[in-house]
Design an enzyme around this catalytic site. Sequence first.
Site, PDB file in Angstrom:
ATOM      1  N   HIS A   1       0.839  -1.197   0.000  1.00 57.30           N
ATOM      2  CA  HIS A   1       0.000   0.000   0.000  1.00 57.30           C
ATOM      3  C   HIS A   1       0.876   1.251   0.000  1.00 57.30           C
ATOM      4  O   HIS A   1       2.099   1.176  -0.183  1.00 57.30           O
ATOM      5  CB  HIS A   1      -0.981  -0.012   1.182  1.00 57.30           C
ATOM      6  CG  HIS A   1      -0.344  -0.053   2.539  1.00 57.30           C
ATOM      7  ND1 HIS A   1       0.485   0.932   3.017  1.00 57.30           N
ATOM      8  CD2 HIS A   1      -0.433  -0.967   3.547  1.00 57.30           C
ATOM      9  CE1 HIS A   1       0.877   0.645   4.236  1.00 57.30           C
ATOM     10  NE2 HIS A   1       0.343  -0.514   4.583  1.00 57.30           N
TER      11      HIS A   1
ATOM     12  N   LYS B   1      -4.203   7.089  10.552  1.00 56.03           N
ATOM     13  CA  LYS B   1      -3.069   6.576   9.783  1.00 56.03           C
ATOM     14  C   LYS B   1      -3.524   5.436   8.874  1.00 56.03           C
ATOM     15  O   LYS B   1      -4.494   4.741   9.144  1.00 56.03           O
ATOM     16  CB  LYS B   1      -1.967   6.102  10.728  1.00 56.03           C
ATOM     17  CG  LYS B   1      -2.213   4.746  11.364  1.00 56.03           C
ATOM     18  CD  LYS B   1      -0.897   4.060  11.694  1.00 56.03           C
ATOM     19  CE  LYS B   1      -1.162   2.677  12.267  1.00 56.03           C
ATOM     20  NZ  LYS B   1       0.005   1.828  12.293  1.00 56.03           N
TER      21      LYS B   1
ATOM     22  N   CYS C   1      -4.861  -3.635  22.010  1.00 61.87           N
ATOM     23  CA  CYS C   1      -3.659  -3.180  21.311  1.00 61.87           C
ATOM     24  C   CYS C   1      -3.983  -1.857  20.634  1.00 61.87           C
ATOM     25  O   CYS C   1      -4.976  -1.769  19.890  1.00 61.87           O
ATOM     26  CB  CYS C   1      -3.231  -4.212  20.266  1.00 61.87           C
ATOM     27  SG  CYS C   1      -1.998  -3.577  19.111  1.00 61.87           S
TER      28      CYS C   1
ATOM     29  N   HIS D   1      -3.997  -2.266  16.614  1.00 65.42           N
ATOM     30  CA  HIS D   1      -4.935  -3.163  15.935  1.00 65.42           C
ATOM     31  C   HIS D   1      -6.345  -3.133  16.527  1.00 65.42           C
ATOM     32  O   HIS D   1      -7.246  -3.797  16.004  1.00 65.42           O
ATOM     33  CB  HIS D   1      -4.382  -4.596  15.947  1.00 65.42           C
ATOM     34  CG  HIS D   1      -3.098  -4.719  15.185  1.00 65.42           C
ATOM     35  ND1 HIS D   1      -1.858  -4.594  15.788  1.00 65.42           N
ATOM     36  CD2 HIS D   1      -2.859  -4.910  13.867  1.00 65.42           C
ATOM     37  CE1 HIS D   1      -0.911  -4.721  14.868  1.00 65.42           C
ATOM     38  NE2 HIS D   1      -1.486  -4.912  13.708  1.00 65.42           N
TER      39      HIS D   1
ATOM     40  N   CYS E   1       0.694  -7.702  16.166  1.00 66.16           N
ATOM     41  CA  CYS E   1       2.061  -7.211  16.415  1.00 66.16           C
ATOM     42  C   CYS E   1       3.068  -8.355  16.480  1.00 66.16           C
ATOM     43  O   CYS E   1       4.274  -8.115  16.401  1.00 66.16           O
ATOM     44  CB  CYS E   1       2.121  -6.430  17.727  1.00 66.16           C
ATOM     45  SG  CYS E   1       1.164  -4.908  17.746  1.00 66.16           S
TER      46      CYS E   1
ATOM     47  N   LYS F   1      -3.308  -1.545   7.217  1.00 68.25           N
ATOM     48  CA  LYS F   1      -3.918  -2.720   6.597  1.00 68.25           C
ATOM     49  C   LYS F   1      -5.079  -3.225   7.442  1.00 68.25           C
ATOM     50  O   LYS F   1      -6.131  -3.580   6.931  1.00 68.25           O
ATOM     51  CB  LYS F   1      -2.862  -3.825   6.446  1.00 68.25           C
ATOM     52  CG  LYS F   1      -1.804  -3.535   5.408  1.00 68.25           C
ATOM     53  CD  LYS F   1      -0.666  -4.530   5.457  1.00 68.25           C
ATOM     54  CE  LYS F   1       0.180  -4.354   6.687  1.00 68.25           C
ATOM     55  NZ  LYS F   1       1.453  -5.089   6.655  1.00 68.25           N
TER      56      LYS F   1
ATOM     57  N   HIS G   1       4.067   1.433   2.198  1.00 66.19           N
ATOM     58  CA  HIS G   1       5.195   0.689   1.646  1.00 66.19           C
ATOM     59  C   HIS G   1       5.829   1.467   0.497  1.00 66.19           C
ATOM     60  O   HIS G   1       7.064   1.544   0.386  1.00 66.19           O
ATOM     61  CB  HIS G   1       4.740  -0.678   1.113  1.00 66.19           C
ATOM     62  CG  HIS G   1       4.069  -1.551   2.117  1.00 66.19           C
ATOM     63  ND1 HIS G   1       2.793  -2.049   1.930  1.00 66.19           N
ATOM     64  CD2 HIS G   1       4.481  -2.023   3.319  1.00 66.19           C
ATOM     65  CE1 HIS G   1       2.465  -2.807   2.968  1.00 66.19           C
ATOM     66  NE2 HIS G   1       3.463  -2.808   3.825  1.00 66.19           N
TER      67      HIS G   1
ATOM     68  N   CYS H   1      -0.340 -10.047  21.254  1.00 61.11           N
ATOM     69  CA  CYS H   1      -1.107  -9.516  20.116  1.00 61.11           C
ATOM     70  C   CYS H   1      -0.650 -10.236  18.857  1.00 61.11           C
ATOM     71  O   CYS H   1       0.532 -10.163  18.487  1.00 61.11           O
ATOM     72  CB  CYS H   1      -0.882  -8.011  19.974  1.00 61.11           C
ATOM     73  SG  CYS H   1      -1.650  -7.329  18.469  1.00 61.11           S
TER      74      CYS H   1
END
Length: 692
Positions: free
Chosen positions: A47, A332, A172, A175, A158, A335, A50, A155
Site C-alpha cells: 500500500h 493513519k 492493542c 490493531h 504485532c 492494513k 510501503h 497480540c
Amino acid sequence: MPGPRGVLEQKPPARPAIPRPAARTGTTMNPSFYITTPIYYVNAEPHLGHAFSTIVCDVAARFHRLMGYDVRFQTGTDEHGDKIAEAAEKAGILPQEYADRVSGMFRGLWPRLNIANDHFIRTTDPEHVATVRQILQKVHDAGDIYLGQYGGHYCVGCERFLTEKELVDGKCPDHQKPPVWIEEENYFFRMGSYQQALIDHIQANPDFIRPERYKNEVLAFLREPLEDLCISRPKSRLTWGIELPFDDRFVTYVWFDALINYLTGLGYPEGPLFGQYWPAAQHLIAKDILKPHGIYWPTMLMSLAKAEGKPQDAYLYRRLNVHGYWNVGAGKMSKSLGNVVKPLDLAEIYGVDPFRYFLLREMTFGLDAAFSEDLLVERYNADLANDLGNLFSRVLNMLSQYRGGVVPEPLSPAEDARELRRLAMKTVEDYARQMRAFQFHQALQAVWHLIGEANRFVVHSEPWTLAKDPAQSARLDLVLSTLVQTLGDVTVMISPVLPETAGRMAEHLGMELPELIGLERLELTGLIPAGTRIAKPPALFPRIDTDKVKAKAEKAEAKAGHKAAPAPAAKEKKKGKAPIEPAAELAYEEFARVDLKLGKVLEAVRVEGADRLLKLSVDLGEASGPRTIVAGIAQHYAPEDLLGRQVVVVANLKPVVLKGVESRGMVLAAVGDDKVRVVAPDLALPPGSKVR
C-alpha cells in the site's frame, strides 16, 4: 524449510527503462552508502506506506550516486510468523505459496514506481535461513540466550507480547483488538544486559537515530528497565518459521529472524559486500517499528559483536532514519483498519514522477502528513505544470523562435544574469545539505525557489521585447543562455525524485543523463555548450482539470457512504452567483466613481487549485509598487501570453481573497462567442494612465 518458489512471481507490466549507472562492485575508491527499507510483511498487499518508504530509499540512493558514492539499496519481504500462517490457512494454501504470491506483488511493484533497488531479499531465502541460524548459535553459545517461562498479553497483529502500559482500554492501540493471554516456555535474549551500552552510544552519536524526536523517544523507552526479549515460539503453536539451531522444538521469533536480513543481504560474515557496505549502513523505517529497530536490533548487534570477541559497537549501523504516517481520512493508513491507498491507482492516473514528487514534497520527514487525491492534483498543477513545466516550455519556445533552437554564446554577462547563476550554485549547496539530512521537502523547496526566480528573470528580462530590437541581440543571447543553463542545473537536481522527467529533459536539452553528470559538475560555465541545437519542447505536465477530480472524489465518497452526494440545487449554486443585471441608465457621476487605469502585466502565474484563475502582478504607475490582481482568464490565455501586455484595471474595487490570494483590482475583458479577450489600447501608454 522453504520450498520451491518462483511460479507465482509475475513480471510487472513493461515501463520504459530508466538508465542508471552500472553498479560498482568491489571498489573502495568512493565512499559507500548502504540504504535499506523496512522488510515488508507479506500478510497483505503493498500500500501507500510501503510505496513511500521504498521511494524515499530510492531517492536517497539516487542522490548519493549523484554525490559520487558507491551505493547499495536493498528491500525485501518478511515471510514467517503467525499472521502468515493464518492468512495462508484462510486462503486455503500453504504458507510458502502464500508468501510467494504476496512477495511477488512487492517485487513487481517497485520497477513500476521507477524504483531501482540493487537487491531484493526474502526471509525464506536459503541463505537467510542459514545466516539466522548461524547468528542464533553464536549468541546462544556466548550465553545471551536462555530458556525461561513467560506469561503475557500476546497480540497476533504485532506478533509480540504487550505490557500493561501499552494497552489502551485493554486493547492493542495499533490493531484495536484485545490481546490473548498466553503462558508458555520460550527462549529469551538478554537484551537488558546492553541497555546502558545502548544509551551511551545514542548519547555519544546524536544522529544515530533521526529526526531527534525519535532519538528522544528511544531514550525515553530506555529510562525504564529493559526486559529480556522473547525470541522463539513453540512448534506446538507455530511451525512456520526458522527452527532454532540448538532446540528443534522451537522456531525463531519474527524480529530475531527479520532484522538479520540487513546482514544477510551483504553476505555476512565474510562476503566482500559486507566489509564494503555495512560500516555505511543506514536503515529507513516508519515510526511504528521504532522500538524493534532502535532497541532490539542494536542490542542484538552488540551481542553478536561480543560473541565474536569484537568491540560492542563493531556491528552497529550508522544511522536509523524514521518517518511518520500518511493519514487518509480519519487516521493513519493501516492494513488492519482498511483505509489503504493502492499506489498504482494514482500513479497510473497522474504519472509515476508526479506521484513520487507529491510524496517527497508534501511530507516533512519525521512528521505525519495528510494524503488526498485533491492535494496531489494541486501539487501537480501548481509545482509541476505551472512552475517547472511552464519554465521549460517558455524558455525553449523562445529559444526556438528567436535563435532557431541553437543555444547562443553569451557575451558580457550582466549583473542580473550573474545573480541567477549565483543563486543556482547556492541552490546546489542547499539542496545537497537538505538531501543528506533526509529533509527532502526542503531540498525540493530550494529547487523550486530557483525555478521561481528563473521565471521571474524571464518577466524582468522581457525576451519578447529584446527580440524586436537588433541593438539588444547580445542581451537576448545572454538571457536565453542563462535560462538554458539553469534548466540544466534543475534537471540534475530533480533527477533523484523525478528520474523519468529528468531523463526526458536531459535528452531534449542535449545533456548527458543526470546520474552520469553528478552534482560536482554543476559549475558556473553550465552543462549545455553554446551551439547545442534544441527542438521545440514537449509538454512535460499537461494541466489537470481539478473540477473533474473533485467531482469524482465526491461521487466516490457518496458511494462509500461517507458523505451525501450534493443535492441538484447545491450543484447549481456552486456554478456561481446569479448575474447582477445592469442598470437601465447610469448617471455620469455614478460612473465617474469607478477608477479605471491602464496597467502593464509584469508577471503571470496560475493560481494553485484553480483552473480558471491567473495571478497577475500589474504595474499601475503607483509609488507603492505593482498590484496583485486575480483574473479569471486562465482558460483563454497562457501566463506567458500576458507578459508585457497592457490591460485596463478597475483600480478602486474592494479587495477580495480568491483561492487564498488577495486580489486588489479587476482586469476588464470583452466576452463573446465563448471567447474572452482583455481590453487594451491600440498603442502603448504609460502605466497608470486614466481610462475614461
